[in-house]
Design a protein around this motif. Sequence first.
Motif, PDB file in Angstrom:
ATOM      1  N   SER A 179       1.746  -1.380  -5.456  1.00 44.81           N
ATOM      2  CA  SER A 179       1.585  -2.830  -5.617  1.00 44.81           C
ATOM      3  C   SER A 179       2.399  -3.379  -6.784  1.00 44.81           C
ATOM      4  CB  SER A 179       0.103  -3.166  -5.814  1.00 44.81           C
ATOM      5  OG  SER A 179      -0.420  -2.455  -6.919  1.00 44.81           O
ATOM      6  N   ASP A 200       0.828  -1.210   0.000  1.00 41.76           N
ATOM      7  CA  ASP A 200       0.000   0.000   0.000  1.00 41.76           C
ATOM      8  C   ASP A 200       0.859   1.256   0.000  1.00 41.76           C
ATOM      9  OD1 ASP A 200      -2.414  -1.406   0.022  1.00 41.76           O
ATOM     10  OD2 ASP A 200      -2.429  -1.544   2.211  1.00 41.76           O
ATOM     11  N   HIS A 211      -5.841  -2.006  -0.046  1.00 42.29           N
ATOM     12  CA  HIS A 211      -6.052  -3.362  -0.552  1.00 42.29           C
ATOM     13  C   HIS A 211      -4.904  -4.294  -0.187  1.00 42.29           C
ATOM     14  CE1 HIS A 211      -9.824  -3.463  -2.719  1.00 42.29           C
ATOM     15  NE2 HIS A 211      -9.569  -2.280  -3.234  1.00 42.29           N
ATOM     16  N   ALA A 231      -3.430  -6.861  -4.394  1.00 42.05           N
ATOM     17  CA  ALA A 231      -3.626  -5.415  -4.409  1.00 42.05           C
ATOM     18  C   ALA A 231      -3.461  -4.848  -5.814  1.00 42.05           C
ATOM     19  CB  ALA A 231      -2.645  -4.747  -3.452  1.00 42.05           C
TER      20      ALA A 231
END
Length: 427
Positions: A82, A78, A350, A129
């Motif tokens: 990613s 994050d 994510h 992610a």
Amino acid sequence: MSLPIPTILRDLKPPPGVVRVLAASNLARTVANGFLLSVSVLFFIRSVGIPAERVGLGLTVAAVLAMVVSIPAGQLSDRLGSRNTSVVFGVVQGVVVCGYAFVGGFTGFLAVVALASMMDAAGAAARGALIAEALPAAERVRARAYLQSVINVGLSLGTLLGGAALAVHSAALYTVLLLGSGALFVVAGLMCLPLPLPPTRAAAAAKDGVDRRHVLRDVPYLTVAALNAVLVLGTDALLTVALPIWIAHRTDAPASLYAGIIFINTAMCVLFQVRMSKGAEDVRGGTRALRRSGILLAVACACFALSAGQPAWVAAVCLIVGAFVHVCGEMLHSAGSWALSYDLAPEDAHGQYQGLFNLAQRVGAAVTPALTTAVIIGWGWPGWLLFGAVVLAGGLAFPAVGAWAARTRAHPQPEQRAAEPAGSTQA
């Protein structure tokens, strides 16, 4: 439902762009992984000379460390992006796997398998992610379905390669193929470089002073992940650990039938995962798929239980029918879990949310072998029924739990906050 061949073949071809690049990367990575899964344990025992119990200990330590690293690796994804972390984790994993060929004892073995497992878990969080950041929400589950089909192809090819290496049993061949596997991991990581660089939303949120919820404080998401781990009890590990022992020791069916069951599972996952994922693009569709998955997995357990004490042909029929039902439940579980893991996660986090979801799945997969050995093999057919009841309860609970978790997602995402008028109040 009519499934013409052209439609099935069309489902096998990933769409151009991000999904196709990731599919090619996944193919390289899973061929290498399939080879390692089929060869590495016997290589360390037979060629390196490490006692079997120490190999088991090392693999257990590696699995625990992989779980520990999942969430921190997701947070790093994050923060740093990613795509970049996917590349780095993949390259490092490849370099470490090359080290398998030079292990001379337990210490070196423990170091390489631990690092490789940690990079594998870290890479899984980053790639999850990356899919979320590179694709619109409505396309993520379908993308994961394409990638899952490719994973099954890659694992099959890698396993065949491993079988050939075991048949030859040459130290020189093992060295070449282990180095080749490491190179494939490196290539798989580098293949992500051409992808567009997704925005690092977490870094932007931190810079703007936005208070983001840590995944370990997100009780609804934790509950969903834990409930998903319950369904994991009835998927892969049940098929790969409990069923072969069951067939060999508790039924009169030929042991060779298990190879056919694995073929059925792999072929159906390759051919139908994309189609089975349709309709599971959001929380409502995902929970519906997970409810159906729980029902089908329970029916499969009942079919497997019926094979006990039957003539060989009746047992074989029960096992084959159970295998078909099981793989349908497995594909629905994959689709539903992808939907919830993405749709319930904040858009700026994510990585850590995928890390937590992957961690829960790893826990479920890790405890399944011990549970199945004790309950199913130990108790006989009542053990299958107990497992079926557990996964059925888990599946039936998902609509209510998923709806509750969705209601807690009312806080606006960063993009929505930016679009709000200056004087608006936040929930």
